[in-house]
Design an enzyme around this catalytic site. Structure first.
Site, PDB file in Angstrom:
ATOM      1  N   ASP A 164       0.847  -1.195   0.000  1.00 47.94           N
ATOM      2  CA  ASP A 164       0.000   0.000   0.000  1.00 47.94           C
ATOM      3  C   ASP A 164       0.877   1.238   0.000  1.00 47.94           C
ATOM      4  OD1 ASP A 164      -2.476  -1.454   0.125  1.00 47.94           O
ATOM      5  OD2 ASP A 164      -2.026  -1.893   2.222  1.00 47.94           O
ATOM      6  N   LYS A 222       0.072  -7.969  -2.815  1.00 48.53           N
ATOM      7  CA  LYS A 222      -1.284  -7.456  -3.007  1.00 48.53           C
ATOM      8  C   LYS A 222      -1.234  -6.061  -3.598  1.00 48.53           C
ATOM      9  CE  LYS A 222      -4.497  -5.209  -0.582  1.00 48.53           C
ATOM     10  NZ  LYS A 222      -5.532  -4.792   0.379  1.00 48.53           N
ATOM     11  N   ASP A 224      -6.742  -6.498  -5.703  1.00 54.82           N
ATOM     12  CA  ASP A 224      -7.891  -6.296  -4.812  1.00 54.82           C
ATOM     13  C   ASP A 224      -8.675  -5.058  -5.236  1.00 54.82           C
ATOM     14  OD1 ASP A 224      -9.628  -6.507  -2.685  1.00 54.82           O
ATOM     15  OD2 ASP A 224      -8.225  -5.676  -1.215  1.00 54.82           O
ATOM     16  N   ASP A 271     -20.944  -4.550  -9.677  1.00 56.11           N
ATOM     17  CA  ASP A 271     -21.738  -3.916 -10.735  1.00 56.11           C
ATOM     18  C   ASP A 271     -22.682  -4.985 -11.299  1.00 56.11           C
ATOM     19  OD1 ASP A 271     -22.649  -2.204 -12.812  1.00 56.11           O
ATOM     20  OD2 ASP A 271     -20.674  -1.302 -13.038  1.00 56.11           O
ATOM     21  N   PRO A 327     -24.006  -8.042 -13.634  1.00 55.40           N
ATOM     22  CA  PRO A 327     -23.224  -9.218 -14.061  1.00 55.40           C
ATOM     23  C   PRO A 327     -22.465  -9.020 -15.376  1.00 55.40           C
ATOM     24  CG  PRO A 327     -25.330  -9.938 -13.184  1.00 55.40           C
ATOM     25  CD  PRO A 327     -25.394  -8.429 -13.230  1.00 55.40           C
ATOM     26  N   ARG A 329       2.039  -3.474   6.654  1.00 56.35           N
ATOM     27  CA  ARG A 329       3.035  -2.633   7.332  1.00 56.35           C
ATOM     28  C   ARG A 329       4.058  -3.352   8.214  1.00 56.35           C
ATOM     29  NH1 ARG A 329      -1.723   1.161   9.103  1.00 56.35           N
ATOM     30  NH2 ARG A 329      -2.681  -0.898   8.874  1.00 56.35           N
TER      31      ARG A 329
HETATM   32  O1  C5P Z   1      -0.619  -2.915   6.799  1.00 57.44           O
HETATM   33  P1  C5P Z   1      -1.648  -3.958   7.131  1.00 57.44           P
HETATM   34  O2  C5P Z   1      -1.053  -5.290   7.501  1.00 57.44           O
HETATM   35  O3  C5P Z   1      -2.680  -3.470   8.107  1.00 57.44           O
HETATM   36  O4  C5P Z   1      -2.384  -4.173   5.739  1.00 57.44           O
HETATM   37  C1  C5P Z   1      -3.494  -5.023   5.632  1.00 57.44           C
HETATM   38  C2  C5P Z   1      -4.022  -4.973   4.236  1.00 57.44           C
HETATM   39  O5  C5P Z   1      -5.260  -5.665   4.194  1.00 57.44           O
HETATM   40  C3  C5P Z   1      -4.311  -3.581   3.712  1.00 57.44           C
HETATM   41  O6  C5P Z   1      -4.061  -3.608   2.305  1.00 57.44           O
HETATM   42  C4  C5P Z   1      -5.777  -3.379   4.006  1.00 57.44           C
HETATM   43  O7  C5P Z   1      -6.418  -2.522   3.108  1.00 57.44           O
HETATM   44  C5  C5P Z   1      -6.310  -4.782   3.828  1.00 57.44           C
HETATM   45  N1  C5P Z   1      -7.529  -5.040   4.555  1.00 57.44           N
HETATM   46  C6  C5P Z   1      -7.613  -4.959   5.935  1.00 57.44           C
HETATM   47  N2  C5P Z   1      -8.772  -5.238   6.579  1.00 57.44           N
HETATM   48  C7  C5P Z   1      -9.835  -5.588   5.875  1.00 57.44           C
HETATM   49  C8  C5P Z   1      -9.780  -5.687   4.495  1.00 57.44           C
HETATM   50  C9  C5P Z   1      -8.596  -5.409   3.854  1.00 57.44           C
HETATM   51  O8  C5P Z   1      -6.648  -4.638   6.591  1.00 57.44           O
HETATM   52  N3  C5P Z   1     -10.934  -5.894   6.505  1.00 57.44           N
END
Ligand code: C5P
Length: 243
Positions: free
Chosen positions: A19, A40, A67, A72, A74, A223
């Site tokens: 991210d 991802k 992701d 929308d 089908p 992170r």
């Molecule tokens: O940095 P971190 O480990 O928190 O990143 C988790 C990833 O998973 C991010 O890309 C976040 O957008 C995604 N995500 C999340 N929780 C959710 C859905 C997706 O943390 N419920």
């Protein structure tokens, strides 16, 4: 309970969420090359860079979890899923709330892309159940008088009817989803923090080991790896914690 992924090496079941901007993402991919198998790509990176960002990771040997959370009619989703899979993405997401016909459209789209690319396997299709930012009150406001867990279970049933590959879920829901979806389903869980790591803005977290014990097929970690002083060492530590 074991599942179809239990014997896959841990390093191949960790998806590193990149991210960040393009340059930083590529730099991280270089640092993790040969260690991590999956990255991802979320909406921010994809809408900034387009399909070339998927190609950049594929060239470096990665599998890509794209992701984009499609939702929308089908017909539109069949085309979108095909286009997404034609980028080379190995896993794509869509909102189960779009309905069974939409999910079936997405599956047709990835199958058509695989046929066109000559791939043996279609991209994995993952349904989004309930965003973890939604609580019971937020669901009630949009007319859903169920707890988030009840709504997750209901939507998982729709995913199963549509025969998509699996779902994205919190580690807390993974065990329930494994029961509903069976041993072969993909259950991909974010909200994972290595033992002792900073939780950041994640509130309901599990360790990688707990997520897998609960039935996750893959875990998404951002992170704790990407912001580490040494991302490769952080990745190795998580793999070591798991073995
Ligand atoms: O940095 P971190 O480990 O928190 O990143 C988790 C990833 O998973 C991010 O890309 C976040 O957008 C995604 N995500 C999340 N929780 C959710 C859905 C997706 O943390 N419920």
């Amino acid at each position: 309970m074991t599942n179809a992924f239990s014997n896959t090496p841990a390093a191949e079941r960790i998806i590193v969420a990149l991210d960040c901007g393009r340059d930083e993402a590529i730099e991280l991919a270089e640092k993790l090359r040969g260690r991590a198998r999956w990255v991802k790509v979320g909406m921010t990176l994809y809408y900034a860079c387009g399909p070339s960002i998927v190609a950049a990771f594929k060239q470096r040997g990665y599998k890509v979890f794209l992701d984009l959370k499609l939702h929308d009619i089908p017909f539109q989703i069949e085309g979108a899923a095909k286009s997404a899979a034609l980028t080379g993405a190995d896993m794509i997401t869509m909102h189960i709330a779009g309905g069974q016909a939409m999910l079936e459209g997405a599956q047709r789209g990835v199958d058509a892309a695989a046929a066109e690319r000559g791939d043996e396997q279609s991209a994995v299709t993952l349904g989004i159940t309930v965003l973890t930012s939604m609580d019971e009150a937020a669901l009630a406001q949009i007319g859903i008088e169920r707890t988030p867990a009840e709504q997750v279970a209901l939507l998982a049933g729709v995913a199963k009817e549509a025969s998509i590959s699996g779902v994205v879920a919190s580690p807390q829901e993974a065990a329930m989803l494994r029961e509903i979806l069976g041993p072969r389903a993909y259950i991909v869980t974010p909200g994972v923090r290595p033992a002792g790591a900073d939780k950041g803005d994640q509130s309901r977290v599990a360790t990688p080991a707990q997520a897998f014990q609960n039935g996750a097929s893959h875990i998404v970690i951002g992170r704790p790896i990407t912001k580490a002083v040494d991302p490769a060492a952080a990745f190795d530590d998580i793999v070591a914690e798991l073995s």
